[in-house]
Design an enzyme around this catalytic site. Structure first.
Site, PDB file in Angstrom:
ATOM      1  N   GLY A 176     -36.122 141.207 -27.120  1.00 13.66           N
ATOM      2  CA  GLY A 176     -35.211 140.885 -28.266  1.00 13.66           C
ATOM      3  C   GLY A 176     -33.713 140.463 -27.949  1.00 13.66           C
ATOM      4  O   GLY A 176     -32.797 140.622 -28.908  1.00 13.66           O
ATOM      5  N   TRP A 205     -32.700 137.359 -27.980  1.00  3.14           N
ATOM      6  CA  TRP A 205     -32.293 136.373 -28.990  1.00  3.14           C
ATOM      7  C   TRP A 205     -32.413 136.686 -30.188  1.00  3.14           C
ATOM      8  O   TRP A 205     -31.538 136.534 -31.044  1.00  3.14           O
ATOM      9  CB  TRP A 205     -33.331 135.257 -28.910  1.00  3.14           C
ATOM     10  N   LYS A 221     -38.371 126.718 -25.625  1.00  2.00           N
ATOM     11  CA  LYS A 221     -38.231 126.632 -24.349  1.00  2.00           C
ATOM     12  C   LYS A 221     -39.323 125.745 -23.695  1.00  2.00           C
ATOM     13  O   LYS A 221     -40.500 125.704 -24.393  1.00  2.00           O
ATOM     14  CB  LYS A 221     -38.531 127.845 -23.469  1.00  2.00           C
TER      15      LYS A 221
HETATM   16  N1  SAM Z   1     -36.013 135.678 -26.118  1.00  2.23           N
HETATM   17  C1  SAM Z   1     -36.579 136.927 -25.634  1.00  2.23           C
HETATM   18  C2  SAM Z   1     -35.231 137.736 -25.397  1.00  2.23           C
HETATM   19  O1  SAM Z   1     -34.062 137.111 -25.446  1.00  2.23           O
HETATM   20  O2  SAM Z   1     -35.515 138.764 -25.392  1.00  2.23           O
HETATM   21  C3  SAM Z   1     -37.169 136.697 -24.366  1.00  2.23           C
HETATM   22  C4  SAM Z   1     -38.675 136.303 -24.320  1.00  2.23           C
HETATM   23  S1  SAM Z   1     -39.599 136.142 -22.774  1.00  2.23           S
HETATM   24  C5  SAM Z   1     -38.891 135.228 -22.012  1.00  2.23           C
HETATM   25  C6  SAM Z   1     -41.042 135.543 -23.526  1.00  2.23           C
HETATM   26  C7  SAM Z   1     -42.013 136.283 -24.338  1.00  2.23           C
HETATM   27  O3  SAM Z   1     -43.060 135.410 -24.701  1.00  2.23           O
HETATM   28  C8  SAM Z   1     -42.595 137.771 -24.035  1.00  2.23           C
HETATM   29  O4  SAM Z   1     -42.069 138.850 -24.628  1.00  2.23           O
HETATM   30  C9  SAM Z   1     -43.916 137.387 -24.314  1.00  2.23           C
HETATM   31  O5  SAM Z   1     -44.681 138.843 -24.800  1.00  2.23           O
HETATM   32  C10 SAM Z   1     -44.004 136.454 -25.392  1.00  2.23           C
HETATM   33  N2  SAM Z   1     -45.185 135.710 -25.407  1.00  2.23           N
HETATM   34  C11 SAM Z   1     -45.979 135.173 -24.670  1.00  2.23           C
HETATM   35  N3  SAM Z   1     -47.098 134.569 -25.233  1.00  2.23           N
HETATM   36  C12 SAM Z   1     -47.080 134.709 -26.428  1.00  2.23           C
HETATM   37  C13 SAM Z   1     -47.738 134.518 -27.502  1.00  2.23           C
HETATM   38  N4  SAM Z   1     -48.968 133.792 -27.503  1.00  2.23           N
HETATM   39  N5  SAM Z   1     -47.455 135.110 -28.888  1.00  2.23           N
HETATM   40  C14 SAM Z   1     -46.210 135.735 -28.757  1.00  2.23           C
HETATM   41  N6  SAM Z   1     -45.634 136.131 -27.910  1.00  2.23           N
HETATM   42  C15 SAM Z   1     -45.739 135.695 -26.593  1.00  2.23           C
END
Ligand code: SAM
Length: 259
Positions: A53, A55, A156
């Site tokens: 969370g 972002w 990303k």
């Molecule tokens: N932007 C976030 C933050 O600032 O806290 C960090 C995001 S983290 C790098 C990547 C996230 O992508 C993970 O929490 C993961 O659960 C989510 N994710 C990966 N595949 C996903 C999907 N198919 N649907 C939803 N979320 C997904």
């Protein structure tokens, strides 16, 4: 000033703890905003792949805090609540999740869609890149349903071998596409962010949630884009020059590097 790989990972982690961000990735969005003014005039936003969370906190402070702002955050994982944020736990590649998100914007579309989604990295570069682009395309598909004309999409990307195909697909929908690398994103990572402005789908385009954007039977030669089909987008680094470099080590008594 040390330069071990541990140090390299530390600076933005330490700063995020000191500044109350849930994740150091908050600095990536802040630095992207410094460069591209992403939040200007934004009242409604979607944060895809949002957990834990960082972002969403940034969005909640910049938009949700304005009272009438509206932020929808989605992730596979549950997240602690944040003020002014509607949370959805689900997979963004699934129709049911996409439908739930779209419902929130049926009456009033979004100004901004962001996606920091990352798959569980396998270490097999081709597989990781493919999984990453699936997430990006799922996010783009959702964006085509919720974004208002002129809206902005930030996602990303992994700058791998076939990234030009991704740029070409994004350019179909946005008047401006570029690739940005915030200073808080390690140079050693192939991660970067596609910053797409001016949502402007092709004439006659009808968003369709049931239609996957990536056709699995596509001809691999399609990747060998040439001539006008090959889009080369500008590459921009962002975050002021004096911002901490995520590849360097720094002393423990740091000042806030978010400015
Ligand atoms: N932007 C976030 C933050 O600032 O806290 C960090 C995001 S983290 C790098 C990547 C996230 O992508 C993970 O929490 C993961 O659960 C989510 N994710 C990966 N595949 C996903 C999907 N198919 N649907 C939803 N979320 C997904």
């Amino acid at each position: 000033m040390g330069r071990t790989s541990e140090d390299k990972q530390d600076v933005y982690h330490r700063l995020s703890k000191e500044n109350g961000w849930r994740a150091h990735s908050a600095f990536k969005l802040l630095q992207l905003d410094e460069e591209f003014h992403l939040f200007q005039g934004v009242m409604r936003a979607v944060d895809l792949c949002a957990a834990p969370g960082g972002w969403t906190q940034v969005l909640s402070q910049k938009i949700g805090g304005q009272g009438s702002g509206h932020v929808v955050a989605v992730d596979l994982q549950a997240m602690a609540p944040l003020p002014g944020v509607v949370q959805i736990q689900g997979d963004i590649t699934q129709l049911s999740t996409a439908k739930e998100i779209v419902q929130h914007f049926e009456d009033c579309p979004a100004d901004l869609v962001v996606c920091d989604g990352a798959p569980d990295v396998t270490g097999l570069h081709d597989v990781d890149e493919y999984m990453q682009s699936q997430l990006l395309l799922a996010a783009l598909n959702i964006a085509t349903h919720v974004l208002k004309p002129g809206g902005c999409f930030v996602a990303k990307i992994f700058r791998g071998r076939d990234v030009t195909l991704v740029y070409s697909q994004l350019r179909v929908f946005f008047s401006s596409v570029l690739c940005a690398k915030p200073r808080s994103s390690r140079n050693t990572s192939i991660e970067a962010f596609a910053v797409c402005k001016g949502y402007d789908p092709p004439e006659g385009f009808l968003p369709d949630l049931s239609k996957p954007l990536l056709d699995h039977s596509y001809d691999p030669d399609f990747n060998q884009l040439d001539g006008p089909t090959r889009v080369i987008v500008p590459f921009v680094t962002c975050g002021v020059q004096s911002a901490y470099d995520s590849d360097c080590g720094y002393p423990q008594d740091l000042e806030d590097g978010s400015e």
